[in-house]
Scaffold this motif. Structure first.
Motif, PDB file in Angstrom:
ATOM      1  N   PHE A 191       0.870  -1.177   0.000  1.00 31.53           N
ATOM      2  CA  PHE A 191       0.000   0.000   0.000  1.00 31.53           C
ATOM      3  C   PHE A 191       0.907   1.227   0.000  1.00 31.53           C
ATOM      4  O   PHE A 191       1.613   1.492   0.968  1.00 31.53           O
ATOM      5  CB  PHE A 191      -0.892  -0.017   1.245  1.00 31.53           C
ATOM      6  CG  PHE A 191      -1.890   1.112   1.320  1.00 31.53           C
ATOM      7  CD1 PHE A 191      -3.119   1.011   0.692  1.00 31.53           C
ATOM      8  CD2 PHE A 191      -1.599   2.274   2.030  1.00 31.53           C
ATOM      9  CE1 PHE A 191      -4.047   2.049   0.770  1.00 31.53           C
ATOM     10  CE2 PHE A 191      -2.509   3.308   2.117  1.00 31.53           C
ATOM     11  CZ  PHE A 191      -3.742   3.192   1.480  1.00 31.53           C
ATOM     12  N   TYR A 192       0.892   1.990  -1.111  1.00 37.59           N
ATOM     13  CA  TYR A 192       1.877   3.057  -1.299  1.00 37.59           C
ATOM     14  C   TYR A 192       1.263   4.456  -1.308  1.00 37.59           C
ATOM     15  O   TYR A 192       1.920   5.418  -1.731  1.00 37.59           O
ATOM     16  CB  TYR A 192       2.622   2.825  -2.624  1.00 37.59           C
ATOM     17  CG  TYR A 192       3.187   1.437  -2.754  1.00 37.59           C
ATOM     18  CD1 TYR A 192       4.247   1.020  -1.966  1.00 37.59           C
ATOM     19  CD2 TYR A 192       2.643   0.531  -3.674  1.00 37.59           C
ATOM     20  CE1 TYR A 192       4.764  -0.264  -2.076  1.00 37.59           C
ATOM     21  CE2 TYR A 192       3.156  -0.754  -3.794  1.00 37.59           C
ATOM     22  CZ  TYR A 192       4.208  -1.150  -2.996  1.00 37.59           C
ATOM     23  OH  TYR A 192       4.717  -2.423  -3.104  1.00 37.59           O
ATOM     24  N   ALA A 193       0.034   4.586  -0.857  1.00 32.29           N
ATOM     25  CA  ALA A 193      -0.684   5.860  -1.000  1.00 32.29           C
ATOM     26  C   ALA A 193      -0.485   6.812   0.180  1.00 32.29           C
ATOM     27  O   ALA A 193      -0.998   7.920   0.168  1.00 32.29           O
ATOM     28  CB  ALA A 193      -2.179   5.590  -1.187  1.00 32.29           C
ATOM     29  N   LEU A 194       0.249   6.396   1.213  1.00 32.37           N
ATOM     30  CA  LEU A 194       0.476   7.243   2.388  1.00 32.37           C
ATOM     31  C   LEU A 194       1.862   7.871   2.287  1.00 32.37           C
ATOM     32  O   LEU A 194       2.853   7.181   2.019  1.00 32.37           O
ATOM     33  CB  LEU A 194       0.360   6.404   3.660  1.00 32.37           C
ATOM     34  CG  LEU A 194       0.568   7.125   4.991  1.00 32.37           C
ATOM     35  CD1 LEU A 194      -0.479   8.223   5.193  1.00 32.37           C
ATOM     36  CD2 LEU A 194       0.516   6.126   6.154  1.00 32.37           C
ATOM     37  N   SER A 195       1.947   9.196   2.513  1.00 31.07           N
ATOM     38  CA  SER A 195       3.245   9.869   2.386  1.00 31.07           C
ATOM     39  C   SER A 195       3.309  11.085   3.300  1.00 31.07           C
ATOM     40  O   SER A 195       2.301  11.522   3.873  1.00 31.07           O
ATOM     41  CB  SER A 195       3.485  10.296   0.934  1.00 31.07           C
ATOM     42  OG  SER A 195       2.492  11.229   0.522  1.00 31.07           O
ATOM     43  N   LEU A 196       4.497  11.633   3.419  1.00 34.82           N
ATOM     44  CA  LEU A 196       4.722  12.869   4.177  1.00 34.82           C
ATOM     45  C   LEU A 196       5.448  13.834   3.260  1.00 34.82           C
ATOM     46  O   LEU A 196       6.550  13.553   2.791  1.00 34.82           O
ATOM     47  CB  LEU A 196       5.563  12.587   5.427  1.00 34.82           C
ATOM     48  CG  LEU A 196       5.937  13.795   6.295  1.00 34.82           C
ATOM     49  CD1 LEU A 196       4.687  14.446   6.870  1.00 34.82           C
ATOM     50  CD2 LEU A 196       6.884  13.385   7.416  1.00 34.82           C
TER      51      LEU A 196
END
Length: 661
Positions: free
Chosen positions: A158-163
């Protein structure tokens, strides 16, 4: 201090949530109304919705569970607290105020779920604002967020979370959010075995009515009872949470971006969901229902044991697997029907999960690969069969679950020594000896025939056996190990036979297979900083020079392809690399010893055992897997082997390890 208060404090220290300011006000209002008060009255007093009050009370009871008291409800009087619990709840509030008056989530994992829940609704939030909301430092939130990003990437892809520039951003498609949360629900509930899971609660605490979750559970339980559907409490909780979350997303205005087709219609499940949505007045789209049903199917939902094995595909795959197992290892998996049938059932749901891009994680994966490596390798036979049919690879976790059916089968295969029992004295003594052997060594010895002395030579020609036991002295030399028991057996005979089986049969077979597989001309030392591919290439060339394989380049490519899909690192920098499919001319292992720093996929490279396996593998190869695992389990052994300077010294040391095992 009251025992319940001690439990409460202990719960806080383990990460249990504390009450919010509003929840404390709710408790105080209920305490003041000893005859009870309805939710709408509390809501009016606090200027919030009735639903918010019901949600708060569910959260309050979650916190109070360790204090052995709770808020109760009655249609006639509303919410109330039993008189004998009033003082205890007041003490709880005082204790909570002293411990932490404001914090929402009190552990890193709780904060991660809370952050994820917030971002699912607002998609972006300032790091500082979240820190203020959680009453922790920005550095703490940063650590929690980066840890969660890595965890979701690594475990769930799951790669949709970022800062980005101090902003926490979540930009997935709705279908990605739902499938992620479905997986989190399953793992959390199976971990805690509780309906009101602390971490799941943190994720939906601002938008959910927990009483609706209870209503869903009650409905599913009642429906299953009336329709003779047997489900575990865990499965009921997981299904309820999945329905609950789907309903929350739908009511929140979040819709799936594309149509979802039903993967494998299950009539019982369809009837349950249709009935539940109608009676509880949940308004979901067709795609909502299909996605939900597809994921519930991966849990193994069924109404009874009949018809669990559906369709010909699983039967065909299992048939190919058992034929491969028989052809390559001379083992007939169907000989233990209970294991065979359960393997088929598990495989059915494994394939469903694979096609849904949802595969289970196994916390015991490393232990399975190390302790039961030979059984794991046998189970790997199913990988190319499934890949050829679906174009997909099973995860190592799923393979390790299937290994748990092969492992006890393999243990049963290796447990019994084929034995001829020779009778040269009285029939009664021979019968007594036979009974004693069955009682003392029934799980270790398989008496294939009981014969008189004059037939021994004939039987040895017609039966391939491991051992001969005789009740009289045999003067002439025979081709298999012999043990003589010429008097009433007791402790001495038991110990002698035990020692004989271990030292003569097991050690001999392990030493024989060692000398067939290892030789001094198949050890390579690497200096400099070799890549893993270079090590495999050189070892492949040496195996070809020794006559183990025909094409070094093709073998190296096949070995590296397997490494990319299923890494073969065991522990302490030890690898056992070999192709997924066995096509060697003869069995052999080349040992690559790396004397300098080198890495492969984040693992140090110290010793690489490169294995060439014949298409048909004898079961004694388990000794080679045991040897390599023994080396990998000990950093001391790895250090000793890496410090050696000659091929002969290394091979001799490995042989001594085999003798010890």
């Amino acid at each position: 201090m009251d025992r319940s208060i001690q439990l409460l404090i202990s719960g806080f220290e383990r990460g249990m949530p504390v009450l919010t300011d509003r929840q404390k006000k709710v408790v105080k209002i209920i305490v003041e109304h000893d005859r009870g008060i309805y939710a709408n009255e509390i809501a009016k007093s606090l200027k919030v919705s009735t639903r918010t009050i019901r949600n708060d009370i569910a959260g309050i009871n979650l916190v109070l569970k360790n204090s052995q008291c709770s808020i109760q409800s009655s249609k006639r009087t509303g919410y109330f607290i039993m008189q004998e619990n009033i003082n205890r709840i007041k003490d709880v509030l005082k204790t909570m105020d002293a411990l932490n008056p404001k914090q929402i989530a009190t552990s890193s994992k709780q904060r991660k779920y809370y952050i994820l829940g917030k971002l699912m609704n607002c998609h972006a939030k300032d790091l500082g604002e979240m820190a203020d909301e959680l009453y922790v430092s920005e550095q703490t939130v940063y650590k929690d967020l980066t840890g969660m990003i890595h965890h979701l990437d690594e475990k769930y892809h799951f790669y949709a979370l970022s800062l980005e520039n101090g902003q926490m951003i979540l930009q997935p498609k709705e279908i990605e959010i739902r499938t992620l949360v479905y997986r989190l629900i399953k793992e959390e509930i199976y971990l805690t075995n509780r309906l009101v899971d602390i971490h799941l609660y943190q994720m939906i605490r601002d938008s959910a009515d927990m009483e609706e979750l209870n209503d869903i559970v009650d409905y599913i339980s009642a429906y299953c009872r009336s329709n003779s559907i047997v489900l575990s409490d865990q499965m009921v909780f997981v299904i309820a949470w999945m329905i609950f979350f789907t309903m929350l997303r739908s009511e929140g205005g979040y819709h799936l971006e594309r149509n979802v087709e039903l993967f494998n219609p299950n009539e019982k499940l369809s009837q349950l969901l249709t009935s539940l949505f109608r009676d509880l007045k949940f308004n979901l789209t067709k795609s909502d229902c299909h996605l939900l049903q597809n994921y519930i199917e991966t849990l193994g939902f069924y109404s009874n044991q009949e018809g669990v094995i559906s369709g010909s595909e699983v039967e065909e795959i299992v048939d190919l697997f058992t034929k491969e197992m028989l052809a390559k290892y001379n083992m007939d998996f169907t000989k233990i029907p209970s294991l065979f049938e359960n393997f088929k059932i598990h495989l059915q749901f494994t394939i469903k999960r694979l096609l849904m891009d949802y595969q289970l994680s196994n916390p015991l994966l490393k232990e399975v690969k190390v302790k039961y490596s030979f059984a794991y390798e046998i189970t790997m036979l199913i990988v190319p069969i499934i890949h050829e049919r679906y174009g997909l690879y099973l995860s190592e976790d799923e393979i390790s679950f299937l290994t748990m059916y092969v492992m006890p089968f393999l243990k049963a295969q290796n447990a019994r020594v084929k034995t001829i029992l020779v009778s040269g004295t009285s029939q009664s003594f021979a019968n007594m000896l036979h009974v004693w052997l069955n009682q003392e060594f029934g799980s270790r010895i398989d008496i294939v025939t009981k014969i008189p002395m004059y037939r021994l030579e004939e039987e040895l020609e017609s039966h391939k056996v491991d051992l001969v036991i005789s009740d009289r002295t045999i003067d002439k030399k025979i081709s298999v190990p012999l043990i003589e028991i010429t008097q009433l057996p007791g402790t001495a005979e038991r110990q002698r036979l035990e020692s004989f089986i271990v030292k003569t049969v097991t050690v001999t077979s392990s030493e024989e297979v060692f000398h067939k597989v290892f030789n001094r001309n198949a050890v390579l030392f690497f200096d400099g900083e070799p890549s893993f591919a270079q090590i495999i290439q050189r070892c492949s060339k040496r195996l070809m020079e020794n006559g183990n394989i025909l094409d070094a380049d093709a073998f190296a490519v096949a070995t590296m392809q397997r490494e990319q899909i299923y890494h073969t690192h065991i522990d302490h920098g030890v690898f056992f690399a070999h192709p997924l499919e066995n096509e060697a001319v003869k069995n052999g292992v080349c040992v690559g010893v790396v004397r300098t720093d080198a890495e492969m996929a984040g693992h140090p490279i110290r010793i690489v055992f490169v294995g060439a396996h014949e298409p048909r593998i004898y079961k004694e190869m388990i000794h080679i897997y045991d040897l390599i695992n023994k080396v990998a389990a000990s950093s001391r052994l790895v250090g000793i082997l890496c410090g050696m300077h000659s091929e002969g010294e290394l091979i001799d040391y490995l042989e001594r390890i085999v003798q010890i095992i």
